[in-house]
Design a protein around this motif. Structure first.
Motif, PDB file in Angstrom:
ATOM      1  N   ASN A 161       4.748  24.880 -10.815  1.00  0.00           N
ATOM      2  CA  ASN A 161       3.103  24.462  -9.784  1.00  0.00           C
ATOM      3  C   ASN A 161       2.287  23.511 -10.709  1.00  0.00           C
ATOM      4  OD1 ASN A 161       3.609  26.792  -8.283  1.00  0.00           O
ATOM      5  ND2 ASN A 161       2.978  28.122  -9.787  1.00  0.00           N
ATOM      6  N   ASP A 162       2.635  23.165 -11.276  1.00  0.00           N
ATOM      7  CA  ASP A 162       2.017  21.491 -11.673  1.00  0.00           C
ATOM      8  C   ASP A 162       1.808  20.721 -10.747  1.00  0.00           C
ATOM      9  OD1 ASP A 162       1.444  22.730 -14.386  1.00  0.00           O
ATOM     10  OD2 ASP A 162       3.396  21.479 -15.202  1.00  0.00           O
ATOM     11  N   PHE A 163       3.339  20.754 -10.060  1.00  0.00           N
ATOM     12  CA  PHE A 163       2.901  19.302  -8.793  1.00  0.00           C
ATOM     13  C   PHE A 163       3.085  20.785  -7.504  1.00  0.00           C
ATOM     14  CE2 PHE A 163       5.336  18.376 -12.720  1.00  0.00           C
ATOM     15  CZ  PHE A 163       4.290  16.493 -12.560  1.00  0.00           C
ATOM     16  N   ILE A 164       3.073  19.731  -6.541  1.00  0.00           N
ATOM     17  CA  ILE A 164       2.803  20.364  -5.000  1.00  0.00           C
ATOM     18  C   ILE A 164       4.289  20.853  -4.477  1.00  0.00           C
ATOM     19  CG2 ILE A 164       0.704  19.666  -4.280  1.00  0.00           C
ATOM     20  CD1 ILE A 164       2.183  17.416  -2.278  1.00  0.00           C
ATOM     21  N   LEU A 165       4.977  19.662  -5.354  1.00  0.00           N
ATOM     22  CA  LEU A 165       6.582  19.927  -4.475  1.00  0.00           C
ATOM     23  C   LEU A 165       7.321  21.155  -4.360  1.00  0.00           C
ATOM     24  CD1 LEU A 165       7.365  16.816  -7.109  1.00  0.00           C
ATOM     25  CD2 LEU A 165       6.739  16.726  -4.806  1.00  0.00           C
ATOM     26  N   ALA A 166       7.229  21.753  -4.864  1.00  0.00           N
ATOM     27  CA  ALA A 166       7.510  23.470  -5.143  1.00  0.00           C
ATOM     28  C   ALA A 166       6.829  23.946  -3.613  1.00  0.00           C
ATOM     29  CB  ALA A 166       8.187  24.052  -6.381  1.00  0.00           C
ATOM     30  N   ARG A 167       6.112  24.112  -3.447  1.00  0.00           N
ATOM     31  CA  ARG A 167       5.179  24.376  -2.798  1.00  0.00           C
ATOM     32  C   ARG A 167       5.510  23.876  -1.142  1.00  0.00           C
ATOM     33  NH1 ARG A 167      -0.877  25.189  -3.155  1.00  0.00           N
ATOM     34  NH2 ARG A 167      -0.663  23.218  -1.928  1.00  0.00           N
ATOM     35  N   GLY A 168       5.768  22.676  -1.631  1.00  0.00           N
ATOM     36  CA  GLY A 168       6.080  21.784  -0.400  1.00  0.00           C
ATOM     37  C   GLY A 168       7.703  22.042   0.110  1.00  0.00           C
ATOM     38  N   TYR A 169       8.714  21.883  -0.720  1.00  0.00           N
ATOM     39  CA  TYR A 169       9.633  22.497  -0.247  1.00  0.00           C
ATOM     40  C   TYR A 169       9.828  23.627   0.406  1.00  0.00           C
ATOM     41  CZ  TYR A 169      14.868  22.912  -0.341  1.00  0.00           C
ATOM     42  OH  TYR A 169      16.313  23.119  -0.015  1.00  0.00           O
ATOM     43  N   ALA A 170       8.910  25.028   0.201  1.00  0.00           N
ATOM     44  CA  ALA A 170       9.693  26.280   0.543  1.00  0.00           C
ATOM     45  C   ALA A 170       8.509  25.926   1.985  1.00  0.00           C
ATOM     46  CB  ALA A 170       8.387  26.861  -0.293  1.00  0.00           C
ATOM     47  N   MET A 171       7.612  25.384   2.153  1.00  0.00           N
ATOM     48  CA  MET A 171       6.721  25.216   3.220  1.00  0.00           C
ATOM     49  C   MET A 171       8.270  24.920   5.045  1.00  0.00           C
ATOM     50  SD  MET A 171       4.243  26.840   3.706  1.00  0.00           S
ATOM     51  CE  MET A 171       3.424  26.001   5.556  1.00  0.00           C
TER      52      MET A 171
END
Length: 140
Positions: free
Chosen positions: A100-110
């Motif tokens: 969660n330090d970067f937006i990447l994992a959440r962005g991928y999930a979205m």
């Protein structure tokens, strides 16, 4: 358009991280696969942007019903592009890219959720294919 912006942000993050991160004694940015992925990400983002712009123009000029092919194409192309670019950015970040330090994992999930919310890619590709075949039949 949000997915295109998210992919743009992921590409920026990938570039910054690959310049700063050192693996095997050299910055990740000097490794061929990273440079290739950055180039491919830029190409994919611009293709999605142009496809979306074309769909919007068609929707404005002929209406949504007649622009259904263009709408179906962006429903397949844009979230898939965003997921791929974000995945490459996650890989450039290493394990940190999944945190969660970067937006990447959440962005991928979205990006993945949007591919489900708009309906399966196969349905849209099927519609595009059928409309293409229909055009071929009428022009022959």
């Amino acid at each position: 358009m949000r997915q295109i912006g998210l992919a743009e942000r992921a590409l920026e993050d990938m570039c910054r991280r690959s310049l700063a991160r050192v693996a095997f004694g050299e910055p990740v940015a000097q490794q061929g696969v990273t440079v290739e992925r950055i180039a491919q990400a830029r190409i994919m983002i611009e293709q999605a942007r142009l496809l979306t712009s074309n769909a919007a123009d068609r929707m404005d000029s002929v209406g949504n019903k007649l622009a259904k092919v263009e709408i179906a194409m962006i429903k397949v192309a844009v979230p898939g592009m965003a997921a791929q670019v974000i995945d490459w950015a996650i890989q450039a970040h290493g394990g940190g890219g999944t945190s969660n330090d970067f937006i990447l994992a959440r962005g991928y999930a979205m990006s993945r959720v949007l591919r489900l919310a708009d309906g399966p890619d196969e349905v849209h590709r099927n519609q595009i294919g059928k409309l293409e075949l229909q055009k071929c039949r009428t022009s022959a």
